[in-house]
Scaffold this motif. Structure first.
Motif, PDB file in Angstrom:
ATOM      1  N   GLU A  70       0.821  -1.210   0.000  1.00 43.61           N
ATOM      2  CA  GLU A  70       0.000   0.000   0.000  1.00 43.61           C
ATOM      3  C   GLU A  70       0.858   1.265   0.000  1.00 43.61           C
ATOM      4  N   ASN A  71       1.938   1.245   0.821  1.00 44.10           N
ATOM      5  CA  ASN A  71       2.837   2.398   0.856  1.00 44.10           C
ATOM      6  C   ASN A  71       3.541   2.598  -0.479  1.00 44.10           C
ATOM      7  N   ILE A  72       3.924   1.494  -1.124  1.00 43.49           N
ATOM      8  CA  ILE A  72       4.577   1.596  -2.433  1.00 43.49           C
ATOM      9  C   ILE A  72       3.618   2.169  -3.468  1.00 43.49           C
ATOM     10  N   ARG A  73       2.360   1.735  -3.435  1.00 42.99           N
ATOM     11  CA  ARG A  73       1.364   2.248  -4.371  1.00 42.99           C
ATOM     12  C   ARG A  73       1.133   3.746  -4.174  1.00 42.99           C
ATOM     13  N   LEU A  74       1.039   4.176  -2.885  1.00 41.05           N
ATOM     14  CA  LEU A  74       0.838   5.593  -2.603  1.00 41.05           C
ATOM     15  C   LEU A  74       2.033   6.434  -3.061  1.00 41.05           C
ATOM     16  N   LYS A  75       3.234   5.881  -2.890  1.00 43.16           N
ATOM     17  CA  LYS A  75       4.435   6.594  -3.318  1.00 43.16           C
ATOM     18  C   LYS A  75       4.443   6.783  -4.834  1.00 43.16           C
ATOM     19  N   GLN A  76       4.106   5.721  -5.590  1.00 43.89           N
ATOM     20  CA  GLN A  76       4.061   5.817  -7.041  1.00 43.89           C
ATOM     21  C   GLN A  76       2.978   6.789  -7.505  1.00 43.89           C
ATOM     22  N   GLN A  77       1.821   6.763  -6.841  1.00 40.12           N
ATOM     23  CA  GLN A  77       0.744   7.674  -7.203  1.00 40.12           C
ATOM     24  C   GLN A  77       1.138   9.135  -6.962  1.00 40.12           C
ATOM     25  N   SER A  78       1.816   9.387  -5.830  1.00 36.20           N
ATOM     26  CA  SER A  78       2.271  10.753  -5.541  1.00 36.20           C
ATOM     27  C   SER A  78       3.292  11.221  -6.579  1.00 36.20           C
ATOM     28  N   LYS A  79       4.155  10.310  -7.000  1.00 33.90           N
ATOM     29  CA  LYS A  79       5.155  10.669  -8.009  1.00 33.90           C
ATOM     30  C   LYS A  79       4.491  11.004  -9.341  1.00 33.90           C
ATOM     31  N   MET A  80       3.476  10.216  -9.735  1.00 34.40           N
ATOM     32  CA  MET A  80       2.759  10.479 -10.980  1.00 34.40           C
ATOM     33  C   MET A  80       2.040  11.823 -10.919  1.00 34.40           C
ATOM     34  N   GLN A  81       1.403  12.124  -9.775  1.00 33.60           N
ATOM     35  CA  GLN A  81       0.720  13.400  -9.635  1.00 33.60           C
ATOM     36  C   GLN A  81       1.704  14.560  -9.702  1.00 33.60           C
ATOM     37  N   SER A  82       2.888  14.381  -9.124  1.00 34.67           N
ATOM     38  CA  SER A  82       3.900  15.430  -9.176  1.00 34.67           C
ATOM     39  C   SER A  82       4.336  15.691 -10.616  1.00 34.67           C
ATOM     40  N   GLN A  83       4.504  14.630 -11.406  1.00 35.34           N
ATOM     41  CA  GLN A  83       4.887  14.799 -12.808  1.00 35.34           C
ATOM     42  C   GLN A  83       3.789  15.489 -13.599  1.00 35.34           C
ATOM     43  N   VAL A  84       2.536  15.144 -13.322  1.00 37.00           N
ATOM     44  CA  VAL A  84       1.418  15.775 -14.020  1.00 37.00           C
ATOM     45  C   VAL A  84       1.373  17.268 -13.724  1.00 37.00           C
ATOM     46  N   LEU A  85       1.539  17.657 -12.444  1.00 34.94           N
ATOM     47  CA  LEU A  85       1.528  19.069 -12.083  1.00 34.94           C
ATOM     48  C   LEU A  85       2.692  19.813 -12.723  1.00 34.94           C
ATOM     49  N   TYR A  86       3.855  19.155 -12.792  1.00 36.73           N
ATOM     50  CA  TYR A  86       5.008  19.797 -13.425  1.00 36.73           C
ATOM     51  C   TYR A  86       4.748  20.050 -14.907  1.00 36.73           C
ATOM     52  N   LYS A  87       4.209  19.048 -15.614  1.00 38.89           N
ATOM     53  CA  LYS A  87       3.927  19.225 -17.033  1.00 38.89           C
ATOM     54  C   LYS A  87       2.848  20.287 -17.251  1.00 38.89           C
ATOM     55  N   GLU A  88       1.873  20.333 -16.343  1.00 40.08           N
ATOM     56  CA  GLU A  88       0.815  21.334 -16.468  1.00 40.08           C
ATOM     57  C   GLU A  88       1.395  22.739 -16.328  1.00 40.08           C
ATOM     58  N   ASP A  89       2.249  22.947 -15.334  1.00 41.95           N
ATOM     59  CA  ASP A  89       2.877  24.262 -15.167  1.00 41.95           C
ATOM     60  C   ASP A  89       3.770  24.600 -16.351  1.00 41.95           C
ATOM     61  N   PHE A  90       4.463  23.584 -16.885  1.00 48.35           N
ATOM     62  CA  PHE A  90       5.337  23.819 -18.031  1.00 48.35           C
ATOM     63  C   PHE A  90       4.553  24.277 -19.249  1.00 48.35           C
ATOM     64  N   GLU A  91       3.411  23.646 -19.501  1.00 48.02           N
ATOM     65  CA  GLU A  91       2.603  24.019 -20.649  1.00 48.02           C
ATOM     66  C   GLU A  91       1.980  25.405 -20.456  1.00 48.02           C
ATOM     67  N   LYS A  92       1.599  25.725 -19.214  1.00 47.17           N
ATOM     68  CA  LYS A  92       1.066  27.058 -18.967  1.00 47.17           C
ATOM     69  C   LYS A  92       2.113  28.125 -19.236  1.00 47.17           C
ATOM     70  N   ASN A  93       3.368  27.860 -18.868  1.00 45.91           N
ATOM     71  CA  ASN A  93       4.432  28.822 -19.118  1.00 45.91           C
ATOM     72  C   ASN A  93       4.689  29.017 -20.608  1.00 45.91           C
ATOM     73  N   ARG A  94       4.388  28.018 -21.403  1.00 45.02           N
ATOM     74  CA  ARG A  94       4.542  28.137 -22.851  1.00 45.02           C
ATOM     75  C   ARG A  94       3.321  28.760 -23.507  1.00 45.02           C
ATOM     76  N   GLY A  95       2.342  29.125 -22.729  1.00 44.94           N
ATOM     77  CA  GLY A  95       1.171  29.813 -23.267  1.00 44.94           C
ATOM     78  C   GLY A  95       0.113  28.899 -23.820  1.00 44.94           C
ATOM     79  N   LYS A  96       0.138  27.640 -23.447  1.00 44.55           N
ATOM     80  CA  LYS A  96      -0.863  26.702 -23.939  1.00 44.55           C
ATOM     81  C   LYS A  96      -2.014  26.624 -22.964  1.00 44.55           C
TER      82      LYS A  96
END
Length: 239
Positions: A70-96
């Motif tokens: 369960e802890n491993i699953r939560l860790k992987q899910q948190s990592k995926m969410q962090s990557q999604v937020l990073y890509k979202e901020d990156f695209e916003k900075n590019r004006g998309k």
């Protein structure tokens, strides 16, 4: 072979064995390290692989817990969410305006359906445009191939019975292709052509002689390579 108890170092039999914190304990030996309170799997807290009660649990900046599934699953899910937020901020900075999300089977199905609809609409518009140009060329050829009016001789020349021979009519030249527009666009993503009538380009390439086909596709020429063909409209931006 039966393991030894981590508290009393005596043999632990299966009927009284507790497997916790990567160790084995007697049920009666599984107690708080400070107050010796009897613990179980529901009320214990582990620190450095030692059991503690809630009152005497050491307060540290980080809590060391066992790597359970369960802890491993939560860790992987948190990592995926962090990557999604990073890509979202990156695209916003590019004006998309769109948001990058993870590829799920449902999103892949919707994307495939949208691609099919876009291709169908593009081919329909392309066929209509080609049919319209062909019809215009045929009409133009018919107009140019019409025979000139018959020559009417004058009264003075009628005595000679002169019958003029019409000049041969040269076939009309093929109609020139429609002039390309002068719009210029810059690629914001790399794109690899998926069909023969498409063109590949790289991020930063300049696209010239652009013609809008529909909302999702354009026709243009890559200035760097000189190749021309169809390209997706959401992969470029106007200069």
């Amino acid at each position: 072979m039966n393991p030894l108890c981590s508290k009393c170092n005596l043999v632990v039999y299966p009927t009284e064995k507790i497997n916790c914190l990567d160790k084995y304990w007697h049920t009666k030996c599984f107690r708080c390290e400070v107050c010796n309170m009897s613990l179980n799997m529901k009320n214990y807290k582990g620190f450095e692989k030692r059991p503690y009660c809630n009152a005497h649990y050491p307060r540290a900046n980080f809590t060391c817990v066992a790597d359970t599934p369960e802890n491993i699953r939560l860790k992987q899910q948190s990592k995926m969410q962090s990557q999604v937020l990073y890509k979202e901020d990156f695209e916003k900075n590019r004006g998309k305006s769109f948001t990058v999300v993870t590829d799920t089977p449902e999103l892949q199905r919707l994307k495939k359906s949208q691609d099919q609809v876009s291709n169908i609409k593009y081919h329909e518009e392309f066929e209509k445009s080609k049919t319209s140009h062909l019809h215009e060329e045929v009409e133009r050829s018919k107009t140019q191939h019409q025979q000139p009016a018959a020559f009417q001789p004058s009264a003075a020349s009628q005595n000679y019975h002169y019958d003029p021979v019409p000049e041969p009519v040269r076939p009309a030249a093929a109609a020139p292709p429609p002039s390309a527009g002068q719009k210029r666009y810059r690629a914001v993503y790399d794109y690899a052509a998926a069909d023969e009538d498409e063109v590949s380009f790289m991020d930063g390439d300049v696209i010239v002689d652009v013609q809008q086909i529909d909302e999702g596709w354009m026709y243009g020429r890559v200035e760097r390579t000189g190749q021309q063909g169809m390209l997706p409209a959401n992969y470029v931006e106007a200069i």
